[in-house]
Design a protein around this motif. Sequence first.
Motif, mmCIF file in Angstrom:
data_model
loop_
_atom_site.group_PDB
_atom_site.id
_atom_site.type_symbol
_atom_site.label_atom_id
_atom_site.label_comp_id
_atom_site.label_asym_id
_atom_site.label_seq_id
_atom_site.Cartn_x
_atom_site.Cartn_y
_atom_site.Cartn_z
ATOM 1 N N SER A 1 0.842 -1.203 0.000
ATOM 2 C CA SER A 1 0.000 0.000 0.000
ATOM 3 C C SER A 1 0.876 1.251 0.000
ATOM 4 C CB SER A 1 -0.869 0.000 1.255
ATOM 5 O OG SER A 1 -0.049 0.140 2.401
ATOM 6 N N ALA A 2 0.202 2.405 -0.157
ATOM 7 C CA ALA A 2 0.913 3.686 -0.063
ATOM 8 C C ALA A 2 1.530 3.843 1.319
ATOM 9 C CB ALA A 2 -0.041 4.834 -0.362
ATOM 10 N N GLU A 3 0.812 3.342 2.345
ATOM 11 C CA GLU A 3 1.319 3.441 3.727
ATOM 12 C C GLU A 3 2.616 2.636 3.881
ATOM 13 O OE1 GLU A 3 -1.929 2.875 2.999
ATOM 14 O OE2 GLU A 3 -2.450 4.957 3.486
ATOM 15 N N ASP A 4 2.649 1.441 3.274
ATOM 16 C CA ASP A 4 3.869 0.620 3.333
ATOM 17 C C ASP A 4 5.030 1.362 2.683
ATOM 18 O OD1 ASP A 4 2.605 -1.503 4.578
ATOM 19 O OD2 ASP A 4 2.081 -2.492 2.698
ATOM 20 N N LEU A 5 4.755 1.995 1.565
ATOM 21 C CA LEU A 5 5.783 2.724 0.834
ATOM 22 C C LEU A 5 6.329 3.877 1.667
ATOM 23 C CD1 LEU A 5 7.188 2.849 -1.961
ATOM 24 C CD2 LEU A 5 5.399 4.442 -2.656
ATOM 25 N N LYS A 6 5.425 4.622 2.301
ATOM 26 C CA LYS A 6 5.837 5.790 3.084
ATOM 27 C C LYS A 6 6.529 5.396 4.389
ATOM 28 C CE LYS A 6 2.579 8.994 0.998
ATOM 29 N NZ LYS A 6 1.378 9.817 1.111
ATOM 30 N N ALA A 7 6.381 4.120 4.787
ATOM 31 C CA ALA A 7 7.033 3.658 6.014
ATOM 32 C C ALA A 7 8.504 3.312 5.795
ATOM 33 C CB ALA A 7 6.295 2.426 6.556
ATOM 34 N N LEU A 8 8.930 3.243 4.523
ATOM 35 C CA LEU A 8 10.325 2.893 4.238
ATOM 36 C C LEU A 8 11.262 4.033 4.637
ATOM 37 C CD1 LEU A 8 10.186 1.343 0.634
ATOM 38 C CD2 LEU A 8 10.194 0.140 2.810
ATOM 39 N N ASP A 9 12.379 3.681 5.270
ATOM 40 C CA ASP A 9 13.399 4.703 5.505
ATOM 41 C C ASP A 9 14.122 4.964 4.185
ATOM 42 O OD1 ASP A 9 16.117 3.061 5.482
ATOM 43 O OD2 ASP A 9 14.656 1.886 6.614
ATOM 44 N N ALA A 10 14.866 6.075 4.122
ATOM 45 C CA ALA A 10 15.477 6.516 2.864
ATOM 46 C C ALA A 10 16.420 5.466 2.284
ATOM 47 C CB ALA A 10 16.221 7.833 3.072
ATOM 48 N N LYS A 11 17.233 4.819 3.147
ATOM 49 C CA LYS A 11 18.204 3.827 2.664
ATOM 50 C C LYS A 11 17.493 2.629 2.047
ATOM 51 C CE LYS A 11 22.239 1.147 4.131
ATOM 52 N NZ LYS A 11 22.945 1.414 2.888
ATOM 53 N N THR A 12 16.446 2.145 2.729
ATOM 54 C CA THR A 12 15.712 0.990 2.203
ATOM 55 C C THR A 12 14.995 1.366 0.909
ATOM 56 O OG1 THR A 12 15.412 0.155 4.450
ATOM 57 C CG2 THR A 12 14.003 -0.796 2.744
ATOM 58 N N PHE A 13 14.416 2.573 0.868
ATOM 59 C CA PHE A 13 13.742 3.023 -0.348
ATOM 60 C C PHE A 13 14.706 2.962 -1.538
ATOM 61 C CE2 PHE A 13 12.538 6.135 -3.508
ATOM 62 C CZ PHE A 13 11.165 5.970 -3.630
ATOM 63 N N LEU A 14 15.911 3.495 -1.355
ATOM 64 C CA LEU A 14 16.887 3.499 -2.450
ATOM 65 C C LEU A 14 17.344 2.084 -2.790
ATOM 66 C CD1 LEU A 14 19.004 6.647 -1.515
ATOM 67 C CD2 LEU A 14 17.455 6.392 -3.462
ATOM 68 N N ASP A 15 17.439 1.213 -1.776
ATOM 69 C CA ASP A 15 17.803 -0.181 -2.032
ATOM 70 C C ASP A 15 16.730 -0.886 -2.859
ATOM 71 O OD1 ASP A 15 20.224 -0.107 -0.753
ATOM 72 O OD2 ASP A 15 19.476 -0.912 1.145
ATOM 73 N N VAL A 16 15.463 -0.659 -2.492
ATOM 74 C CA VAL A 16 14.357 -1.305 -3.195
ATOM 75 C C VAL A 16 14.337 -0.879 -4.663
ATOM 76 C CG1 VAL A 16 11.839 -1.450 -3.387
ATOM 77 C CG2 VAL A 16 12.918 -1.612 -1.141
ATOM 78 N N PHE A 17 14.573 0.414 -4.887
ATOM 79 C CA PHE A 17 14.472 0.938 -6.255
ATOM 80 C C PHE A 17 15.849 1.162 -6.891
ATOM 81 C CE2 PHE A 17 10.466 1.966 -4.162
ATOM 82 C CZ PHE A 17 9.594 1.344 -5.047
ATOM 83 N N ASP A 18 16.816 0.378 -6.421
ATOM 84 C CA ASP A 18 18.153 0.416 -6.994
ATOM 85 C C ASP A 18 18.077 0.073 -8.488
ATOM 86 O OD1 ASP A 18 20.923 0.575 -7.113
ATOM 87 O OD2 ASP A 18 21.190 -1.537 -6.625
ATOM 88 N N GLY A 19 18.640 0.914 -9.336
ATOM 89 C CA GLY A 19 18.609 0.653 -10.771
ATOM 90 C C GLY A 19 17.429 1.272 -11.492
ATOM 91 N N VAL A 20 16.430 1.750 -10.720
ATOM 92 C CA VAL A 20 15.276 2.414 -11.340
ATOM 93 C C VAL A 20 15.713 3.815 -11.793
ATOM 94 C CG1 VAL A 20 12.993 3.407 -10.840
ATOM 95 C CG2 VAL A 20 13.561 1.110 -10.048
ATOM 96 N N PRO A 21 15.305 4.272 -13.002
ATOM 97 C CA PRO A 21 15.699 5.620 -13.461
ATOM 98 C C PRO A 21 15.280 6.703 -12.461
ATOM 99 C CG PRO A 21 14.621 4.399 -15.222
ATOM 100 C CD PRO A 21 14.470 3.581 -13.975
#
Length: 430
Positions: free
Chosen positions: A330-350
């Motif tokens: 969900s959007a809530e799950d996405l917003k719960a990510l810390d910055a480092k994890t967010f970048l790890d999850v979307f590593d390689g995304v433009p």
Amino acid sequence: MKNFIEEVTWRGMLHDVMPGTEEHLMEQMRVAYVGIDPTADSLHIGHLVGVMLLKHFQAAGHKPLALVGGATGMIGDPSGKSNERNLLDEAALTRNQNAIKAQLSKFLDFDSSENNAAEMVNNYDWMKDFSFLDFIRDVGKHITVNYMMAKDSVKKRLNGETADGMSFTEFTYQLVQGYDFLHLYKNKQATLQMGGSDQWGNITTGTELIRRKEQGKAYALTCPLITKADGTKFGKSEGGNIWLDSERTSPYKFYQYWLNTSDEDAEKYIKIFTFLSKETIEALIEEHKQAPHLRVLQKTLAEEVTVMVHSREDFENAVKASNILFGNASAEDLKALDAKTFLDVFDGVPQAEIAMDELKNGIDIVDVLNAKSGFMKSNGEARRALNENSISINREKVQEGFTLTTTDLINNQFVLLQRGKKNYFVLNVQ
């Protein structure tokens, strides 16, 4: 006493063991140690096998010692390596030792009131005041050059496999490690040293020194060097080592490493890197064979190791982060990510950067998709995608007329654009 040798044997953690070791361990509580290289302020998963050996040893009723090689870290171990390593100063070694003990505390009980409480020792403590003359008189005279030259780790370096040969410093390494065993034998009653199979030569130098100098009996045990079925190096990713420190390797990336192991490796690793029982593991292997597409072995392995090294909460967050890429979050799950994890999850995304000031007044979604990001090639393509209801901002569908503002930021920095299920783009707001 529980049978330690039996336990590590069925788990695939035994490579070589000196005759009589099993009987020796079944007689009474014994003391064993594993040497840990302190050249970084964190262990990585390559260290885990030795740590697991110590944990199984303590669980069997024996006393484990974790030896941090403050002195040997200043020299560099030649075993299995083609080059000398960089030498560290005392301050760096002390900092690293403190960090390593904090990590080991998750595995070993240092505070137990029982006799088999774990201890950490540092060979710098007994080597720092040992003069060179004393060392060659008290230690060197007991081990012949012929004996030292016969070790595989020495022969490989001297037989010209590398251009640089071998320095005297590294040649004497096995004597220093052998003296560690002698010191711990005399002062901590340690009768067993354990390590990777590449350490057999160094460990048996210690048992030989104890035999010649003290007329004592000591034992050696090694575990296999962990490999991957595809031939690539265990414990490495594209970004380098998989560390136990969450600042170096996020729990999400740590979890993903184990989750992505092959079926063959997962069957091997679940025995080595978890404390699940033999019956549980055999049942899991059978379940996996019946439905390999469910990846029950990999999921169990990733859960057990992530919880053990990090925490249950970190594991659950890693699972949520993993689900984000597969459309289940969900959007809530996405917003719960810390910055480092967010970048790890979307590593390689433009990605594209935009200024925070631009967002304060709001940006029309068509401009966001085209002019500000380049995610869409034109305003017309952006409008068509919006009309098809295929555009999401932070997991929520948006229509033409939507305005992006600072309230849409994740961690006050990111916006996730998405077209369809798998086409992602990240706005990095500075």
